[in-house]
Design a protein around this motif. Structure first.
Motif, short mmCIF file in Angstrom:
data_model
loop_
_atom_site.label_atom_id
_atom_site.label_comp_id
_atom_site.label_asym_id
_atom_site.label_seq_id
_atom_site.Cartn_x
_atom_site.Cartn_y
_atom_site.Cartn_z
N GLY A 253 -0.74 2.73 2.62
CA GLY A 253 -1.45 2.39 1.38
C GLY A 253 -1.31 0.93 1.01
O GLY A 253 -2.07 0.41 0.19
N SER A 256 -4.49 -1.01 1.37
CA SER A 256 -5.70 -0.56 0.67
C SER A 256 -6.59 -1.75 0.33
O SER A 256 -6.12 -2.76 -0.19
N MET A 417 -7.84 7.67 2.27
CA MET A 417 -8.27 6.36 2.76
C MET A 417 -9.21 6.56 3.95
O MET A 417 -8.95 7.39 4.83
#
Length: 790
Positions: A253, A256, A417
């Motif tokens: 993450g 991101s 994601m």
């Protein structure tokens, strides 16, 4: 003896998918009738373990007929065991392979080796690839960073041929785009952990909010794990194609909002079914597939061929199924590099087809022909076909046309994601049109605004950039433009000077026409001077009227009425000629103002001089036996006035003929405005006019001074002396004031001198007489004038 070469670590199932894609493509080609009909292609798959030493050993085996032991005594067979090689994924192993295979003329077609160094045909004559060179990716990344206005970035790379060469190309492209790099660090996954920690600390402490990562997927994974340990920085990651489209990286993450260029996504019909259609019986026939199967299902396959020894894991039941297993091997949603393997396999097949089926019907291909690798090498340079909508061909360097998708890591509504294609880069398009975007980008931490990463804020219009000493060019101070200069764009390197007739505005971002300044009729100073000029002329006319009405009175007759009226007329002209100095200068007004002033003032002083001489002669005539007055009667007085005035007229005619005054735009006196004034033409002529007036004034003053002791009641000499004293004082002070006064005030000083001297004359010579005529008529008698009154 050195230890035998062997692989370490776990299997990369994504790489296994690449290998099985080649297997799928070969089977598909063998089942087709339009390519190599009735001819079957064979293949061998070897694991290079992403190690150069293993890759080089395999290269020798390809060239020497698969002999496991290579010694100096073994003679190489005449022809190689293979006619072409697909691989390798990494640039460094591919370089090792290419140097060996190139010696034997065996063509190598890589699907993932992007190092620009492999385009050098002198070093790698047998190398081809279906993936674009990093030369194009580096240029695309630099253009992308420039597009979003990032001028202050960090850079991290793999300490390998891929990372070092790719980053070198990127830094060159970034420099040409005006992008500065705060730091550029490198590491490799086998480096000591201390080096990795130092790299992570450099990234954490940097002020750049954008980081370009030219890393192999494995190196990037290790770096992100280290950054995630503590204080993970909020950064906008820009990735190379090696990791930015790797599905295994989506679990981080920390990245991101990452963006980068990846190979275009494609669809390969039938591939997913082929990959999933793998049974335990099929897996047990291959060492690689056995290792894969046991790793996925955590069980043991009993393989008689391999002589497998059971480990701690339970035996496989035989009911295991890959369908539903979520691993890189089974992920066919993003067929990017996989498609490069597919295209590479087909390129070799088309090259072989061109040799065995050349100029023959498809049913008559020569299946008995013995192919040499160098023949396939030459034919590969000519391949040109389309498969599944994808064009395949190679340029002189063995590279394909460079096309990329701009990939963005976005979080879906479900919190997952995923890769989203938001743009495209096509190197075949005209310069400046290669890059296009068609979707919005989600940035780091889900932001919708483009993050800012600059060393110094942009310099607004009106300023210029001044590079800070000892720092990159992107670190600068904003310096206001100098006097008379502007910059009308953001981040101007230099300020430009305005044209001569223009001046910057207060913000110094625009050149405006300079205001033109002159003594105009509508400004206060011009109005005041005009009022005084007209008032002075009116006073002279009123005095002349009073004198005319009382022209027979003793005081008027005693003061030479003819010269008095002529003096009043000249004073009227003096007052009025000052009006020619007001208003916008023109060619005619410039010539008129100075000549009119010079002639009228000489006429005025000539009259005063005549009156002074008359006073002296009148008292000389009272002496016994004197006949002086017959030499200076009315006719002689008129001639004297004309003669004095004629001299000034001659001077003015010469002035106007040889070098007349003319209007000019004076831009040297003030930088910010233009003074519209009259150039004298000939400075000497101007001072000759003033000098002649001064000479007559001094002569008049001298004669009047001599007559100061004559009888009071009839003595006009005292008034003339005082008037000439005022006249001379005004014009003596005029000289320094005229020279030092700026712009339109030069004209105002000259008008003031004309008015002051004219008012002085009218006040000193005519005011006392008018006072007696109007308010003291009892004194306006011959008896009083002769001094015989009480």
């Amino acid at each position: 003896m050195p230890e035998p070469l062997k692989c370490t670590g776990s299997m990369d199932t994504r790489e296994l998918r690449f290998a099985r894609t080649m297997e799928f493509a070969v089977q598909e080609i063998n089942n087709r009738t339009d390519i190599l009909p009735n001819i079957t292609l064979g293949y061998e798959i070897h694991d290079s373990c992403a190690a150069v030493s293993v890759a080089v050993k395999v290269a020798f085996q390809f060239a020497n007929g698969m002999t496991p032991n290579i010694s100096m005594d073994t003679s190489c067979p005449k022809k190689a065991n293979v006619v072409a090689v697909v691989g390798e994924s990494g640039s460094t192993p591919s370089i090792g392979l290419s140097r060996i295979l190139g010696l034997f003329g065996i063509p190598q077609v890589s699907h993932f080796a992007t190092c620009a160094c492999l385009s050098d045909k002198t070093q790698h004559p047998a190398f081809f690839r279906t993936i674009p060179s990093d030369h194009y990716q580096a240029a695309a990344l630099a253009r992308l960073i420039k597009h979003f206005g990032w001028t202050w970035i960090g850079a991290v790379r793999s300490d390998s041929d891929y990372g070092n060469n790719g980053m070198a190309s990127f830094l060159t492209a970034a420099k040409s785009e005006g992008i500065c790099v705060e730091y550029s660090v490198a590491y490799y996954r086998t480096n000591p952990r201390s080096k990795l920690e130092r790299v992570a600390e450099v990234i954490r402490r940097s002020t750049a909010r954008v980081v370009v990562a030219f890393l192999a997927s494995g190196d990037m994974r290790i770096l992100l794990e280290e950054l995630s340990r503590h204080n993970p920085p909020s950064l906008q990651w820009i990735g190379s194609e090696s990791w930015v489209t790797d599905p295994d990286m989506l679990r981080f993450g920390l990245c991101s909002g990452a963006i980068g260029f990846g190979i275009e996504r494609s669809v390969i019909p039938g591939l997913r079914n082929f990959l999933l259609d793998l049974s335990p019986a099929q897996a047990s026939k291959s060492t690689l597939l056995t290792e894969f199967w046991e790793g996925v299902f955590d069980c043991t396959l009993l393989s008689a061929q391999a002589g497998h020894e059971s480990g701690a894991a339970e035996p496989c039941s035989g009911n295991e199924n890959l369908d539903g297993i979520q691993i890189p091997y089974t992920d066919t949603s993003q067929l990017r590099i996989t498609n490069m393997v597919y295209k590479a396999t087909y390129a070799i097949a088309h090259a072989i087809h061109g040799l065995v089926c050349k100029d023959r019907p498809e049913s008559q291909c020569n299946r008995t022909v013995v192919l040499e690798p160098d023949q396939v090498l030459e034919q590969l340079k000519k391949v040109n076909f389309t498969i599944n909508g994808n064009h395949v061909s190679f340029d002189a360097n063995g590279d394909p046309v460079a096309t990329y998708e701009l990939v963005n890591w976005q979080v879906t509504e479900n919190g997952v994601m995923e890769f989203v294609t938001v743009g495209r880069y096509d190197a075949s398009q005209p310069k400046g049109h290669e890059f296009s975007m068609h979707k919005n980008i989600t940035w780091m931490e889900g932001q919708t605004q483009v993050p800012v990463s600059v060393c110094s804020e942009s310099c607004p219009p009106g300023t210029r950039k001044a590079v800070q000493k000892g720092r990159p060019v992107c670190c600068y101070d904003c310096i206001p433009c100098g006097e008379g200069e502007i910059s009308n764009e953001t981040d101007a390197v230099d300020c430009v000077s305005c044209p001569d007739e223009y001046w910057p505005n207060a913000q110094r971002d625009e050149c405006l026409p300079k205001p033109v300044e002159f003594l105009s009729w509508d400004e206060v100073l011009g109005i005041v001077l005009a009022v005084f000029s007209i008032a002075g002329a009116c006073i002279a006319v009123i005095v002349a009227t009073v004198f005319y009405r009382h022209r027979m009175s003793p005081i008027v007759r005693a003061n030479n009425s003819e010269l008095s009226f002529l003096l009043l007329f000249s004073l009227t002209l003096c007052f009025l000629c000052s009006l020619t100095f007001i208003g916008r200068p023109s060619e005619w007004s410039c010539m008129l103002r100075h000549t009119a002033f010079g002639i009228t003032f000489v006429l005025c002083i000539s009259c005063v001089l005549g009156k002074t001489i008359v006073v002296l002669m009148a008292f000389r005539a009272t002496l016994p036996g004197s006949n002086v007055m017959k030499w200076f009667g009315p006719a002689q007085q008129r001639m004297a006035v004309v003669a004095f005035t004629f001299v000034q007229i001659i001077i003015c005619i010469l002035w106007l003929t040889l070098s007349p005054p003319f209007p000019i735009r004076n831009m040297s006196l003030y930088k910010e405005r233009i003074i519209l004034e009259c150039d004298l033409g000939s400075v000497g002529a101007f001072w000759a006019v003033l000098g002649y007036i001064g000479l007559l004034a001094l002569l008049c003053f001298f004669l009047a001074f001599l007559a100061r002791k004559l009888p009071d009641n009839f003595n006009e000499a005292k008034f003339i002396t005082f008037s000439m004293l005022i006249f001379c004082a005004v014009w003596i002070t005029f000289i320094p004031a005229y020279v030092s006064s700026p712009g339109k005030f030069t004209v105002a000083v000259e008008i003031f001198a004309i008015l002051a001297s004219s008012f002085g004359l009218i006040a000193c010579i005519f005011a006392p007489k008018c006072f007696i005529i109007v308010f003291r008529p009892e004194k306006n008698t011959k008896k009083q004038l002769m001094g015989k009154g009480q």
